[in-house]
Each structure stands twice: as structure tokens, then as C-alpha cells.
Enzyme design. Structure first.
Site, PDB file in Angstrom:
ATOM      1  N   CYS A  83       4.078 -31.600 -24.795  1.00 54.77           N
ATOM      2  CA  CYS A  83       3.318 -30.836 -24.725  1.00 54.77           C
ATOM      3  C   CYS A  83       4.227 -29.129 -24.628  1.00 54.77           C
ATOM      4  O   CYS A  83       5.169 -29.153 -24.972  1.00 54.77           O
ATOM      5  CB  CYS A  83       2.561 -30.802 -23.528  1.00 54.77           C
ATOM      6  N   CYS A  86       6.893 -28.629 -22.841  1.00 53.61           N
ATOM      7  CA  CYS A  86       8.428 -29.443 -23.160  1.00 53.61           C
ATOM      8  C   CYS A  86       8.880 -28.928 -24.107  1.00 53.61           C
ATOM      9  O   CYS A  86       9.891 -28.579 -24.428  1.00 53.61           O
ATOM     10  CB  CYS A  86       8.162 -30.282 -23.143  1.00 53.61           C
ATOM     11  N   CYS A 153      31.254 -62.726 -60.146  1.00 54.80           N
ATOM     12  CA  CYS A 153      30.240 -63.670 -59.282  1.00 54.80           C
ATOM     13  C   CYS A 153      29.713 -63.164 -58.291  1.00 54.80           C
ATOM     14  O   CYS A 153      29.635 -62.229 -57.629  1.00 54.80           O
ATOM     15  CB  CYS A 153      31.016 -65.045 -59.483  1.00 54.80           C
ATOM     16  N   CYS A 156      31.857 -61.855 -55.153  1.00 56.75           N
ATOM     17  CA  CYS A 156      32.283 -59.820 -55.901  1.00 56.75           C
ATOM     18  C   CYS A 156      31.106 -59.348 -55.318  1.00 56.75           C
ATOM     19  O   CYS A 156      31.337 -57.875 -54.958  1.00 56.75           O
ATOM     20  CB  CYS A 156      32.309 -59.930 -56.653  1.00 56.75           C
ATOM     21  N   ASP A 569     -12.017 -54.598 -52.436  1.00 57.46           N
ATOM     22  CA  ASP A 569     -12.422 -53.320 -52.009  1.00 57.46           C
ATOM     23  C   ASP A 569     -13.417 -53.413 -53.489  1.00 57.46           C
ATOM     24  O   ASP A 569     -14.150 -54.257 -53.626  1.00 57.46           O
ATOM     25  CB  ASP A 569     -10.897 -52.105 -52.602  1.00 57.46           C
ATOM     26  N   ASP A 766      -8.609 -49.809 -55.506  1.00 56.81           N
ATOM     27  CA  ASP A 766      -8.796 -49.039 -56.622  1.00 56.81           C
ATOM     28  C   ASP A 766      -8.779 -46.918 -56.419  1.00 56.81           C
ATOM     29  O   ASP A 766      -8.436 -46.208 -57.366  1.00 56.81           O
ATOM     30  CB  ASP A 766      -9.203 -49.190 -58.232  1.00 56.81           C
ATOM     31  N   ASP A 770      -8.677 -46.574 -50.001  1.00 59.45           N
ATOM     32  CA  ASP A 770      -7.601 -47.875 -50.019  1.00 59.45           C
ATOM     33  C   ASP A 770      -6.509 -47.463 -49.879  1.00 59.45           C
ATOM     34  O   ASP A 770      -6.079 -48.501 -49.356  1.00 59.45           O
ATOM     35  CB  ASP A 770      -8.320 -48.781 -51.051  1.00 59.45           C
TER      36      ASP A 770
END
Length: 877
Positions: A83, A86, A153, A156, A569, A766, A770
Site C-alpha cells: 500500500c 509501505c 564432441c 566438449c 479459436d 489468429d 487469442d
């Protein structure tokens, strides 16, 4: 608070007294004390004192006041504030500190901005902690990709990744042995780039900032030539050294170098040939022993120690022959050392060629970038470098040429091949005003386009970055191999030593024990483990890109293969997304209902708004004049006409606003039963009319849903429409689960509900509304024709507006993970079988014993087989 300032212009005690007097007169100053010798003044004052007051007072007295230290401003996060009290408490305790000029707390962002002279973060943390809160430093995170030289490799990569991850200030480090790079996220306040490079050097490698990949003319590479020369020398060495070891078969060998007649010559020719091979393959020794010194042994270390031991022992035998011990000719292992180095080097060469094939997706995309463009200016054409092209420049693109940058067609028309972007082979007709994408091909006609993006901001540039990021990041499954690779080489070296000691104690034959030692070291292959995952991801993400499917991370690719629930959707995903007004039902004039609805929808981007405005335009109706249009949180729109409230939106919106809708409920139900959406229009306290809006289902939706269901995936459709309308559309699409009447902000909550049931959810959408759901789902899939927000929120982007690609992405993900499992299985199986075989476990029970030469060949082929298996993904369709 206490403050200290420098005072300029004082000459004597009277000057000092004058400064003290003017400062002490200020109401906020409790005490001012001047030190003439140090030319300083110490001030005790209230927190409300402004520095400008001090400067002005001293200036009027004929002197100048300067801060003893320059002021700095920085923001920090504060945890625990609830608040305004604070916030005030934090400000109060910090403002009491001498070095802090001012502290200002923003409760909304939970931040405190400090204006200070000395940086004492630890003291500030303790001060704030005493007040019951927590002061947190803002992290200055930087992402960087470094090219790493010297890795050979997975061991490493694992050792380097471990060293980087343990460094203070590095939040995340992912080392990719396939790309020979490291993706690092670090806090610039805690660690700097030179320190990171120093860590890399200490582990035994070289790092430098990754430069942008540019396609250059291929130059002759002598690496392959060196490999094949080494193989040729090794073949001669193998023939000389093994010609007498084929039992009854004795291969012809010149008398001058025959072991029976001239044992010294026999040994010397092998020594010369083996030395040539070891010089040509010196990389194994320079890197291998360097890694061993830095306590980060890798595959090079195994080869270097194994072949080096055989070579040194053979040198000892050569010396014995020189001293007259002809029996030492049977203790020569030059051919083992030389041929193993040649075979391993050849295997690495094949592996490198295979790896190049797996990165072909990015190479192909980079080749689409043209280097020049034709600028159209003052009715003349000029060829310019692409870097010189700026937004709003006009460019000419002729038939057969690539579109140089993203832009808009302003003159002419043409068919454009967009297969590089969408995977769709049929050219797209482009007319004035249409978007053009860099890298696509103008198939016919001369066109003029206006540039809308620089080269770094084009769609192609973003796609290349997307693919590079996905290939650089590690899938969770890769962590298994990484952890094993980290301990693999030390374990193999321990097994080799134990096997050597065991066989030497059992047989008292040093040469035989050495053969076991070399075989164990050489057959072990951490490369196969390390390549199992990245090669499959490389090829898989590249194949996806060719189909217009872009996966943002390897993690998304892996999770997609495990999803059991998919949520679509409705608008723009299941349906085409271009609805039209099919019905207008009213007791008044239809034209008035359309005009009223069009007036409120005029500023909206919703597909329904577009449908209403299109219908009004087709009927040549001018929108009603209304005032104060307001959007009501996804439910509808409100405005005023001559003091009367006008509402356009859903039935729920009408009911919430106490509108009488009884006159149109029956008609609305009929429209919903037909699968149409209903938009209500009210004027005053009663409904004015309703609009029926229909949207067609996309082609092949039902087939895709059936295929997904057969894969055991549960399919849902989510919509903001009325439940009856949504269920009708879902039934047409073959979807049995419907989530209807959902507000945009509720979509994420619906995904959470499914996840709470233990489902692994993919969301396909899309639109802007979304974005929350795309982020909440385990995997967010954005249809590429959708909004930028949806694309940013998604894990997978489908460039084509084609729902079939959703199923393709899931199948491809499953194929990649299946391929990774195969690679890991064979890598584990190979080492599980090969190491005991080389250690002589089977030989002890009458089984075969593996020669170091065959061990080297097997090790080389194991990596090639893993990469070759991954390349099979290129045939995916």
C-alpha cells in the site's frame, strides 16, 4: 539527512562565516558548518530540502556550491510493498541515508528511483530490509551468441556449458556442438564479455562474437584433400603392418621392408608413415591434451591418449629392434595409431558434410536475400546496394527478379511466387496496395513497389532469426545426453585403465593389455550422443520452414509431440474469418438498424464490424451520427444519439444493461440454430433489431479434425459466440467439445481449466484476443495471416492460412522426437556393446577381441550413422 558540498570563491574566514550564515537562515537547514581549508560545507537538513535552494542562497552571497560527487539516478525493484504506507516507509528510510539525495517510490511498478552520490547497494538493501521490505537490483540481461572453436564432441559442449553455467552472472548457457556456438544470457552488471571469453579459454576453447552469416562464394577447401591423403597413407601403413597377420594368407611385400629379412626397415617405414599421419591429424593431440590439462577431457582426448600410447610403445619397440632384439618386431603398433587417427579424421569429415546438409534450411533462406535493388527515382533506374534502401524508397522489380525488401505494390501487377514463405507452389496474383515479401519471386511483368522495412526488419530476416533460434536452443530431451556426455569421457578413461591393468595382471603381456587400452579409448564415442538431438532438430525445423511452419524453439517442437488436447479459436481459424450480414430483423426500418450498427462499429477492427460496415456500404447507407462511442470490454459498443443510449453487441450485453429483448428472442434462436451469430442493436430501453452474421468454415477443416482425433487428440472449439451458434459451427467441423460465450480475457482461464485436468494443451488462434490463451497453453500455434500480437505470443507460426498445417506441425514434431529417440537408442546401444567388446569382456569367455583399427572405424561410423538417420527427416511429407 546530511550533505556535503564543495564551496568555490572563499578567500578567508569571513567568507566561510558568510556561507554558513546564509545557509543557516534557510528554514529546512538545521546546521551548516564550513571547512575553509577543505573548501567544503557539511549540512544537516530536513528531507524536504531541495538542492536548488542551497545553490541559490550561496550564489546570492557571491560564492558557488558544487556537489562533492556527481549525482546518479537508478531504479530498483522493491518486494513486499502492499500500500501507500509501505511506499512512504521505503522512501523515508532511504531518504535518511547521507549518500542518497532523493528516493521516489512507484507503488504500481514496485520500483524505487534513487538519486545518489555513492553507490552502496548492500547498505541500501540492509536499510530497506530493516523496514520490512526487500531491495532487488534490476538485472541488465544481455543475450549473445558466441562462435566456439575447438569443440569436437558432446563432452566438449557439456564441459563448456557446465563451466559457463557455474559462472556468477550467467543466467543461462546453451552450447551447441552442431553449430559450434554458445547461446548465453548474462547480467552485464555481474560479468562482462571479456570475462566470459576468458572462461571459455580456460576450459580449452576459443570464443568470439558470432558474426552475421553471409553467403559467400564457395572457395576451395583443402580439408577434404588432407583427409583423403591421410587415408591413402593409412592404407599403405595398414598393408605394410598387417600383411603378415592374415593367417595362411601372406600378402606380397618388398624384401627390403619385409619383417623377416629387414626388421629394422619394416619398423622404420611404419614409423615414417605413422608419423606423417599423426602430423596431418595433429588436431587430435593439440586439442585433446589441452582439454585434459584443463580437466575437461573429450573425444579428442580419447583418441590422443589411445593412439599416443600405441605410438610411444611402438617407438620403444623400434629402439629395441635397433639394439638387436628382432623379436620386438611383433610388438609394433604403428598401424593401430596411424590408421585409427585416419579413420576417426575421415569419420569427422563425413560427419561435417552431413552436418552441413542438416543446416541447409538457413543456407537456403540466406540465398533468397538479394544483394542489390533497383531504385526508381526521378523517372530513372539506379542499381543500389540493399543496405542503402530506406523505408518509402520506390524500387523496380522486373520479371524473374526477387523482391528485394518488404513493401507495398504501388504500380503494375504481377504473379508472385511465395513458396519460400508459405510452401505453396501456386503463384499469388498481386495488385496495387498488396503486400510484397522479401525473397519472393516476381514471375511476370514490371512492378514498382514502395519499401516499408529495412533489411533487418523484413519478414525473411525475422524468419531466419526464428529458425536460427530454434536450432540453437536445446530441447529438454537433449539434457539427458548432455548430462551423460559430461561424465562419459572420464568414465571411459577409467574403464580403459582398469581393463589395461586387469589384462596385464592376468596375462603379463604388456602389448596385449595396451591393445585393450587403445581399443576401449578409441571405440567410445560421445559424439553420437551429442549429435542425436541437435541434428534431428536441425533437419526437422528446416523441413518445417520449407513448408511454411516455423517453430520458435526446440522445446516447443518436443512439447508439441506430446500434446493430447488442442483448442481452436473459431473466427479466422475454423472459419474463414470474413463474415457477412445475412439477416436484418426489425420492427422498424432495416436501413435504420444497419445505419445505427454501422455508426458504432465504424472504428472497430472486429470481423463482425467489417461485415456490418460492408453491408451498409453495399446498401449505400450513411452511418447514423452518434456521440461518445465506447468499447465495453469485448461485449459490445455504446454511444448516445440525442441523449438516448445506443447499444450494439451480444445478448448478454443487452441483458446487463436492462434492455428489453423479448421482441426478438424467437427470431434470434432461429438464427443461432442455423449456425449464425447474432448482433443485437438497441435504442433506449428496448431492442431495435438484430443482425444475423454468418462465416463459412474453411476447406478441409473436417478432414483435419478427423485426423487429429485418430491420433488420440481431444479437439475443442472456443468462441465468444452464443453457445447454440458455436455448437452448430462445431458440429459442421466435426468438433464435439465447445467452449462458448467466452470473453477475450477469459480465454486464458479456459485453457487453465483444461490444464488443471492434467491435459497438455495446444491453442490455435489468429487474433489479438487469442494472445493470452496462446501464451497460457503448453504450445501456442498462430495462423500466419493473423495479428502480430498472436504471432509474438505463439510458439509455432503457420505462415499459410491453412488449418492442415496444424496437423502437419504435430506429425512433424512427433517424427522429430521419434528420430531423436532412435538416435539416442543407437548411441547408447553402440557404446553399451562396443566398450565391453573392446575391453575384452567377450574375449575372456571365448568371444571375439576388437582390434584398435576396427574400433576406430566403428567409432567414426557411429556418428555418421546418427546424422544420416536424422537426414531421413528430409523425406517427411
Amino acid at each position: 539527512m546530511q550533505r556535503k558540498y564543495k564551496v568555490k570563491g572563499m578567500q578567508c574566514a569571513a567568507c566561510a562565516a558568510s556561507v554558513e550564515r546564509v545557509l543557516n537562515k534557510l528554514e529546512e537547514v538545521d546546521e551548516a558548518s564550513v571547512n575553509l581549508v577543505a573548501e567544503e560545507v557539511n549540512i544537516k537538513a530536513k528531507d524536504t530540502l531541495k538542492e536548488e535552494q542551497l545553490f541559490e542562497a550561496v550564489r546570492k552571497a557571491g560564492f558557488e556550491l558544487f556537489p562533492t560527487q556527481p549525482l546518479h539516478t537508478q531504479s530498483f525493484r522493491v518486494a513486499g510493498m502492499q500500500c501507500a504506507a509501505c511506499a512512504a516507509s521505503v522512501e523515508r528510510v532511504l531518504n535518511k541515508r547521507e549518500e542518497i539525495e532523493s528516493a521516489s517510490v512507484n507503488l504500481v511498478t514496485s520500483q524505487v528511483t534513487l538519486c545518489y552520490r555513492q553507490y552502496r547497494i548492500e547498505d541500501w538493501k540492509r536499510t530497506v530490509e530493516k523496514a520490512g521490505f526487500q531491495l532487488l537490483e534490476e538485472e541488465h540481461l544481455e543475450d549473445i551468441v558466441l562462435d566456439i572453436e575447438g569443440m569436437s564432441c558432446a563432452a566438449c559442449a557439456s564441459s563448456l556449458e557446465k563451466a559457463l553455467s557455474q559462472a556468477d552472472g550467467i543466467q543461462k548457457a546453451e552450447v551447441n556442438v552442431l553449430l559450434n556456438n554458445a547461446s548465453i544470457t548474462y547480467d552485464q552488471k555481474k560479468i562482462k564479455l571479456p570475462e566470459i571469453l576468458q572462461i571459455i579459454e580456460k576450459v580449452g576453447f576459443q570464443g568470439h562474437v558470432k558474426k552475421e552469416t553471409v553467403q559467400k562464394e564457395v572457395q576451395k577447401d583443402y580439408t577434404g584433400l588432407r583427409v583423403y591423403v591421410t587415408l591413402g597413407v593409412a592404407a599403405v601403413l595398414l598393408y605394410v603392418g598387417m600383411s603378415h597377420m592374415l593367417g595362411p594368407i601372406q600378402l606380397p611385400l618388398p624384401r627390403i621392408i619385409h619383417y623377416t629379412y629387414h626388421p629394422l626397415n619394416f619398423a622404420l617405414i611404419q614409423f615414417i608413415l605413422a608419423t606423417i599421419i599423426l602430423i596431418l591429424g595433429r588436431r587430435f593431440y593439440t586439442r585433446g591434451f589441452k582439454a585434459l590439462i584443463h580437466k575437461a577431457p573429450n573425444m579428442d582426448t580419447l583418441v590422443a591418449v589411445g593412439t599416443g600410447s600405441a605410438y610411444i610403445y611402438s617407438l620403444y619397440s623400434l629402439v629395441m629392434i635397433m639394439q638387436g632384439d628382432v623379436h620386438a618386431v611383433h610388438k609394433l603398433y604403428f598401424e593401430s595409431a596411424g590408421v585409427v587417427v585416419a579413420l576417426v579424421q575421415f569419420g569427422k569429415h563425413l560427419e561435417s558434410l552431413s552436418k552441413q546438409k542438416s543446416t541447409s534450411a538457413i543456407s537456403a533462406l540466406l540465398q533468397l536475400r538479394p544483394s542489390t535493388a533497383t531504385l526508381w527515382k526521378n523517372n530513372a533506374e539506379f542499381e543500389v546496394a540493399l543496405d542503402e534502401v530506406l523505408p518509402h524508397d520506390h524500387l523496380v522489380v522486373k520479371a524473374g527478379e526477387g523482391i528485394p525488401v518488404d513493401g507495398v505494390l504501388v504500380e503494375g501487377s504481377a504473379h508472385v511466387d511465395e513458396s519460400m514463405l508459405t510452401g505453396e507452389s501456386v503463384p499469388v496474383k498481386k495488385k496495387s496496395g498488396d503486400q510484397l515479401i522479401q525473397g519472393t519471386i516476381n514471375m511476370d511483368g514490371r512492378i514498382v513497389m514502395e519499401c516499408t522495412a529495412t533489411q533487418e526488419e523484413t519478414t525473411l530476416a525475422k524468419i531466419i532469426q526464428l529458425v536460427e533460434d530454434a536450432q540453437a536452443k536445446k530441447a529438454p530431451i537433449a539434457r539427458i545426453a548432455d548430462r551423460i556426455s559430461l561424465y562419459f569421457v572420464p568414465t571411459v578413461m577409467l574403464i580403459a585403465v582398469i581393463a589395461f591393468l586387469a589384462w596385464y595382471l592376468a596375462t603379463q603381456d604388456f602389448a596385449f593389455a595396451l591393445t585393450i587400452f587403445v581399443s576401449v579409448l578409441v571405440i567410445a564415442c560421445p559424439c553420437a550422443l551429442g549429435l542425436a538431438t541437435p541434428t534431428a532438430i536441425m533437419v526437422g525445423s528446416g523441413k518445417a520452414a520449407q513448408s511454411g511452419i516455423f517453430m520458435k524453439s526446440a522445446e516447443a517442437l518436443e512439447i508439441t509431440s506430446h500434446i493430447d488436447t488442442i483448442v481452436f479459436d473459431k473466427t479466422g481459424t475454423i472459419t474463414i474469418g470474413k463474415p457477412v450480414v445475412t439477416d436484418c430483423i426489425t420492427n422498424a426500418k432495416q436501413a435504420d438498424v444497419l445505419r445505427l450498427a454501422a455508426a458504432l462499429e465504424s472504428g472497430s477492427k472486429h470481423p463482425f464490424a467489417h461485415a456490418i460496415l460492408t453491408a451498409a456500404k453495399q446498401h449505400q447507407l450513411k452511418p447514423w451520427r452518434v456521440k461518445d462511442i465506447q468499447t465495453k470490454n469485448g461485449k459490445g459498443l455504446a454511444a448516445y444519439d440525442e441523449g438516448v443510449e445506443i447499444l450494439v453487441g451480444s445478448r448478454r450485453f443487452m441483458e446487463e444493461n436492462k434492455v428489453d429483448i423479448s421482441a426478438y428472442i424467437a427470431e434470434a434462436q432461429k438464427l443461432l440454430a442455423q449456425g449464425k451469430s447474432v448482433v443485437w442493436v438497441s435504442r433506449g430501453e428496448a431492442a431495435f433489431g438484430i443482425l444475423g452474421i454468418a462465416d463459412e468454415i474453411k476447406p478441409k477443416v473436417r478432414e483435419v479434425i478427423e485426423r487429429l482425433t485418430k491420433r488420440g487428440i481431444e479437439v475443442y472449439m472456443m468462441s465468444g459466440d452464443h453457445r447454440l451458434s458455436a455448437q452448430t459451427i462445431a458440429k459442421q467441423a466435426g468438433i464435439s467439445h465447445v467452449i462458448a460465450e467466452v470473453l477475450p480475457q477469459q480465454k486464458g482461464e479456459e485453457i487453465q481449466k483444461l490444464q488443471a485436468q492434467g491435459k497438455k494443451v495446444a491453442m490455435v488462434g489468429d487474433g489479438i484476443n487469442d494472445a493470452i490463451a496462446l501464451t497460457q497453453a503448453e504450445v501456442g500455434i498462430a495462423i500466419g495471416s493473423g495479428s502480430d500480437v498472436a504471432l509474438e505470443s505463439a510458439d509455432i507460426v503457420l505462415m499459410k492460412d491453412n488449418i492442415e498445417d496444424v496437423e502437419t506441425a504435430i506429425r512433424l514434431s512427433a517424427a522429430v522426437i521419434r528420430n531423436i529417440h532412435q538416435n539416442l537408442f543407437w548411441a547408447f546401444f553402440y557404446n553399451s556393446l562396443g566398450i565391453p567388446l573392446a575391453a575384452g569382456v567377450f574375449y575372456a569367455f571365448g568371444g571375439p577381441l576388437l582390434s584398435p583399427v576396427f574400433a576406430g572405424g566403428a567409432m567414426a561410423l557411429s556418428s555418421v550413422s546418427v546424422v544420416s538417420n536424422a537426414l531421413r527427416l528430409k523425406k517427411f511429407h
